[in-house]
Design a protein around this motif. Sequence first.
Motif, PDB file in Angstrom:
ATOM      1  N   ALA A  51      -6.781  42.899 -60.304  1.00 51.74           N
ATOM      2  CA  ALA A  51      -5.906  43.970 -59.639  1.00 51.74           C
ATOM      3  C   ALA A  51      -4.629  43.716 -59.632  1.00 51.74           C
ATOM      4  N   SER A  52      -4.028  42.410 -59.831  1.00 52.13           N
ATOM      5  CA  SER A  52      -2.518  42.012 -59.874  1.00 52.13           C
ATOM      6  C   SER A  52      -2.078  42.587 -61.447  1.00 52.13           C
ATOM      7  N   ALA A  53      -2.906  42.487 -62.449  1.00 51.05           N
ATOM      8  CA  ALA A  53      -2.322  42.868 -63.704  1.00 51.05           C
ATOM      9  C   ALA A  53      -1.402  43.791 -63.890  1.00 51.05           C
ATOM     10  N   GLY A  54      -1.587  45.281 -63.098  1.00 52.04           N
ATOM     11  CA  GLY A  54      -0.891  46.179 -63.053  1.00 52.04           C
ATOM     12  C   GLY A  54      -1.329  47.317 -64.205  1.00 52.04           C
ATOM     13  N   ALA A  55      -2.209  46.680 -64.851  1.00 46.52           N
ATOM     14  CA  ALA A  55      -2.974  47.842 -65.699  1.00 46.52           C
ATOM     15  C   ALA A  55      -4.231  47.217 -66.343  1.00 46.52           C
ATOM     16  N   GLU A  56      -4.844  47.489 -67.253  1.00 41.62           N
ATOM     17  CA  GLU A  56      -6.145  46.763 -67.797  1.00 41.62           C
ATOM     18  C   GLU A  56      -5.752  45.535 -68.232  1.00 41.62           C
ATOM     19  N   VAL A  57      -6.841  44.735 -68.246  1.00 40.13           N
ATOM     20  CA  VAL A  57      -6.628  43.217 -68.882  1.00 40.13           C
ATOM     21  C   VAL A  57      -7.924  43.016 -69.732  1.00 40.13           C
ATOM     22  N   CYS A  58      -7.482  42.105 -70.862  1.00 38.93           N
ATOM     23  CA  CYS A  58      -8.659  41.942 -71.552  1.00 38.93           C
ATOM     24  C   CYS A  58      -9.284  40.644 -71.406  1.00 38.93           C
ATOM     25  N   VAL A  59     -10.352  40.501 -71.385  1.00 40.63           N
ATOM     26  CA  VAL A  59     -11.488  39.374 -70.921  1.00 40.63           C
ATOM     27  C   VAL A  59     -10.742  38.024 -71.529  1.00 40.63           C
ATOM     28  N   CYS A  60     -10.240  38.270 -72.685  1.00 40.22           N
ATOM     29  CA  CYS A  60      -9.800  37.013 -73.581  1.00 40.22           C
ATOM     30  C   CYS A  60      -8.474  36.484 -72.670  1.00 40.22           C
ATOM     31  N   ASP A  61      -7.851  37.316 -71.891  1.00 44.43           N
ATOM     32  CA  ASP A  61      -6.835  36.851 -70.927  1.00 44.43           C
ATOM     33  C   ASP A  61      -7.218  36.412 -69.766  1.00 44.43           C
ATOM     34  N   ILE A  62      -8.204  36.722 -69.249  1.00 40.03           N
ATOM     35  CA  ILE A  62      -8.882  36.439 -68.002  1.00 40.03           C
ATOM     36  C   ILE A  62      -9.584  34.892 -68.152  1.00 40.03           C
ATOM     37  N   THR A  63     -10.420  34.621 -69.055  1.00 38.34           N
ATOM     38  CA  THR A  63     -11.225  33.505 -69.386  1.00 38.34           C
ATOM     39  C   THR A  63     -10.092  32.014 -69.153  1.00 38.34           C
ATOM     40  N   PRO A  64      -9.241  32.127 -69.980  1.00 38.00           N
ATOM     41  CA  PRO A  64      -8.284  30.720 -69.509  1.00 38.00           C
ATOM     42  C   PRO A  64      -8.123  30.298 -68.239  1.00 38.00           C
ATOM     43  N   HIS A  65      -7.962  31.155 -67.195  1.00 41.52           N
ATOM     44  CA  HIS A  65      -7.752  30.952 -65.918  1.00 41.52           C
ATOM     45  C   HIS A  65      -8.767  29.948 -65.256  1.00 41.52           C
ATOM     46  N   PHE A  66     -10.083  30.022 -65.903  1.00 40.58           N
ATOM     47  CA  PHE A  66     -11.152  29.309 -65.337  1.00 40.58           C
ATOM     48  C   PHE A  66     -11.718  28.194 -66.274  1.00 40.58           C
ATOM     49  N   THR A  67     -12.563  27.172 -65.631  1.00 42.59           N
ATOM     50  CA  THR A  67     -13.107  26.130 -66.252  1.00 42.59           C
ATOM     51  C   THR A  67     -14.479  26.455 -66.396  1.00 42.59           C
ATOM     52  N   VAL A  68     -15.208  27.476 -66.168  1.00 41.74           N
ATOM     53  CA  VAL A  68     -16.472  27.584 -66.242  1.00 41.74           C
ATOM     54  C   VAL A  68     -16.615  28.465 -67.624  1.00 41.74           C
ATOM     55  N   SER A  69     -18.039  28.787 -68.181  1.00 43.08           N
ATOM     56  CA  SER A  69     -18.101  29.105 -69.495  1.00 43.08           C
ATOM     57  C   SER A  69     -17.980  30.735 -69.607  1.00 43.08           C
ATOM     58  N   GLY A  70     -17.582  31.404 -70.823  1.00 47.60           N
ATOM     59  CA  GLY A  70     -17.478  32.702 -70.918  1.00 47.60           C
ATOM     60  C   GLY A  70     -18.745  33.339 -70.584  1.00 47.60           C
ATOM     61  N   PRO A  71     -19.961  33.050 -70.596  1.00 47.28           N
ATOM     62  CA  PRO A  71     -21.224  33.797 -69.923  1.00 47.28           C
ATOM     63  C   PRO A  71     -21.010  33.793 -68.445  1.00 47.28           C
ATOM     64  N   THR A  72     -20.515  32.898 -67.781  1.00 51.47           N
ATOM     65  CA  THR A  72     -20.489  32.717 -66.430  1.00 51.47           C
ATOM     66  C   THR A  72     -19.450  33.865 -65.888  1.00 51.47           C
ATOM     67  N   ILE A  73     -18.300  34.023 -66.863  1.00 51.27           N
ATOM     68  CA  ILE A  73     -17.242  34.816 -66.449  1.00 51.27           C
ATOM     69  C   ILE A  73     -17.776  36.144 -66.521  1.00 51.27           C
ATOM     70  N   SER A  74     -18.681  36.354 -67.648  1.00 52.62           N
ATOM     71  CA  SER A  74     -19.308  37.614 -67.844  1.00 52.62           C
ATOM     72  C   SER A  74     -20.106  38.253 -67.035  1.00 52.62           C
ATOM     73  N   HIS A  75     -20.963  37.194 -66.342  1.00 50.79           N
ATOM     74  CA  HIS A  75     -21.695  37.243 -65.183  1.00 50.79           C
ATOM     75  C   HIS A  75     -21.189  37.771 -63.900  1.00 50.79           C
ATOM     76  N   HIS A  76     -19.954  37.204 -63.639  1.00 50.24           N
ATOM     77  CA  HIS A  76     -19.438  37.370 -62.180  1.00 50.24           C
ATOM     78  C   HIS A  76     -18.495  38.868 -62.608  1.00 50.24           C
ATOM     79  N   LEU A  77     -18.059  39.167 -63.740  1.00 49.32           N
ATOM     80  CA  LEU A  77     -17.565  40.319 -63.988  1.00 49.32           C
ATOM     81  C   LEU A  77     -18.507  41.541 -63.777  1.00 49.32           C
ATOM     82  N   ARG A  78     -19.737  41.308 -64.053  1.00 52.53           N
ATOM     83  CA  ARG A  78     -20.817  42.241 -63.994  1.00 52.53           C
ATOM     84  C   ARG A  78     -21.038  42.626 -62.623  1.00 52.53           C
ATOM     85  N   VAL A  79     -21.142  41.617 -61.813  1.00 54.50           N
ATOM     86  CA  VAL A  79     -21.258  41.636 -60.186  1.00 54.50           C
ATOM     87  C   VAL A  79     -20.076  42.426 -59.729  1.00 54.50           C
ATOM     88  N   LEU A  80     -18.983  42.383 -60.171  1.00 51.56           N
ATOM     89  CA  LEU A  80     -17.942  42.965 -59.652  1.00 51.56           C
ATOM     90  C   LEU A  80     -17.989  44.556 -60.092  1.00 51.56           C
TER      91      LEU A  80
END
Length: 119
Positions: A51-80
Amino acid sequence: MSKQDVSISRSGGCCTPISVAALDEATASEGAAVFKALSDPIRLRLMSIIASAGAEVCVCDITPHFTVSGPTISHHLRVLREAGLVDCERRGTWVYYWPLPDRQQWISTLLSVPEPASA
């Protein structure tokens, strides 16, 4: 989030703030599903980043903010996405996400508090 199927009816229309009137059953179910999606700290952070990105954001730019795995990030994005909070588009290898302003406005309206009457 539990493994229960949660149906979200993306009514899109605005709702009456909970401080003004009691929710009907359908609106309460819809709101509960949205808040359930946001109740996880990772999903709340994901929503904030998108929401704060101001435009679309690539998952490749989101993943480094977290210590969890890529598949976990994908799961949470699917829920959203299933809660109607974000949408996405695949472009080659990467997926780009953006917030859905109508749903953000719906949440804002639902939780809004009317201004007190001036004396």
